[in-house]
Write an enzyme that holds these catalytic residues in place. Structure first.
Site, PDB file in Angstrom:
ATOM      1  N   PHE A   1       0.824  -1.205   0.000  1.00  0.00           N
ATOM      2  CA  PHE A   1       0.000   0.000   0.000  1.00  0.00           C
ATOM      3  C   PHE A   1       0.868   1.269   0.000  1.00  0.00           C
ATOM      4  CE2 PHE A   1      -2.051   3.372   2.546  1.00  0.00           C
ATOM      5  CZ  PHE A   1      -3.055   3.720   1.646  1.00  0.00           C
ATOM      6  N   TYR A   2       1.864   1.312   0.885  1.00  0.00           N
ATOM      7  CA  TYR A   2       2.690   2.520   0.980  1.00  0.00           C
ATOM      8  C   TYR A   2       3.549   2.725  -0.264  1.00  0.00           C
ATOM      9  CZ  TYR A   2       1.350   3.605   5.750  1.00  0.00           C
ATOM     10  OH  TYR A   2       0.630   3.965   6.862  1.00  0.00           O
ATOM     11  N   MET A   3       3.866   1.644  -0.951  1.00  0.00           N
ATOM     12  CA  MET A   3       4.608   1.768  -2.207  1.00  0.00           C
ATOM     13  C   MET A   3       3.730   2.361  -3.316  1.00  0.00           C
ATOM     14  SD  MET A   3       6.577  -1.910  -2.097  1.00  0.00           S
ATOM     15  CE  MET A   3       6.767  -1.957  -3.872  1.00  0.00           C
TER      16      MET A   3
END
Length: 330
Positions: free
Chosen positions: A81-83
């Site tokens: 998700f953070y990528m």
């Protein structure tokens, strides 16, 4: 969301699937279906995309999974998700795509090298061994917590020296049972919580434990409300997205159904809210619904474990499980 991103993800996948292996063949065939949808617009009920955005989301998950498989590395859902935070916007959006992708290609999520952060906890009468390492979880229990359940628990050899596996719905109840320090309960029980609805790792570990110790009964203890019963159903039968994961536990027993209802003292009962009533309507379709639930449906009432008055909760639960052992003898 633009075509450049779509083409970039597609090219990365096409380069990756040149590696020969059985799982890569599955990816290659699946990509052919996606290309057929893009070129010929031949979508199926199982595989269809409402927008270019949905398709890009799907291809990103596919590409990240391939990357993990080819490099023998694992990505957490949070890391993915953070990528790609600017693309997915919310973690829930990514989680849904992962479920859909895993379901569509009928490969368990762990095999896709996509894992979750630890959620469940385990303690009690269990020893875990791996090579020259030995963990006695009863010692960890005395420290007040236990062990985080990960998706790699099947790498350990489990030895249960107690009599029961007890899965509790809530983390608060899990810690309550530990803090009472009832020695007979802890020395005879493998205590587990999935902290609400169970994650893949927690369900898989419980099933692994049970299969490795087939004569140990598995009980579930949760709130007397629609969510408590629905969580039990998730442990036992999963849902449409998880049928391929092979971690359902249909033999899990609902401990609440063995309670002597005429002896229970309930501090308070609350009326179900609208959302719970809707969930209740779905539960009604279950032909194996216990008698206790018919009463809940009639009254549309609920009560939580914390609403039950016990002198000692662990002693009460212990007596119920011991009673079931006695019943099996006759």
């Amino acid at each position: 969301m633009n075509l450049a991103l779509l083409n970039e993800e597609m090219e990365k996948i096409e380069r990756s699937i040149k590696e020969p292996s059985e799982i890569i063949d599955v990816f290659r065939n699946h990509l052919d279906k996606i290309l057929d949808i893009i070129i010929n617009k031949n979508s199926t009920q199982e595989l269809k995309f409402q927008s270019l955005k949905e398709l890009c989301h799907y291809l990103i998950v596919m590409r990240v999974s391939l990357d993990g498989i080819l490099n023998d590395s694992y990505h957490t859902k949070r890391e993915i998700f953070y990528m790609n935070q600017n693309i997915f916007q919310k973690q829930e959006n990514l989680n849904l795509v992962i479920k859909q992708f895993s379901h569509n290609i009928q490969i368990q999520r762990k095999q896709l090298h996509i894992i979750s952060a630890s959620k469940g906890l385990v303690c009690g009468s269990l020893i875990l061994r791996k090579q020259d390492i030995e963990l006695d979880l009863l010692q960890l229990t005395s420290q007040g917590k236990g062990l985080n359940i990960t998706e790699f628990m099947d790498e350990w050899q489990p030895e249960i020296y107690g009599k029961w596996i007890l899965v509790v719905e809530k983390e608060t109840v899990y810690f309550h049972l530990i803090n009472e320090m009832h020695q007979e309960f802890l020395q005879n029980t493998v205590l587990i919580t999935g902290k609400g609805y169970p994650c893949y790792a927690t369900k898989s570990f419980i099933k692994y434990l049970s299969l490795m110790n087939p004569y140990i009964p598995v009980y579930y203890f949760g709130d007397m409300d629609p969510h408590g019963y629905d969580i039990l159903q998730q442990y036992a039968f999963g849902n449409a997205y998880t049928s391929h994961e092979l971690n359902n536990i249909p033999w899990i027993q609902w401990l609440n159904s063995y309670f002597p209802l005429d002896q229970l003292q309930i501090k308070k009962k609350n009326k179900l809210n609208q959302r719970e009533i809707q969930l209740l309507e779905q539960i009604k379709s279950n032909t194996n619904l216990p008698e206790e639930w018919k009463q809940i449906m009639d009254n549309k009432e609920k009560y939580e474990i914390e609403d039950m008055q016990f002198r000692n909760l662990s002693e009460f639960v212990l007596q119920i499980m011991q009673r079931q052992d006695c019943d099996l003898l006759y």
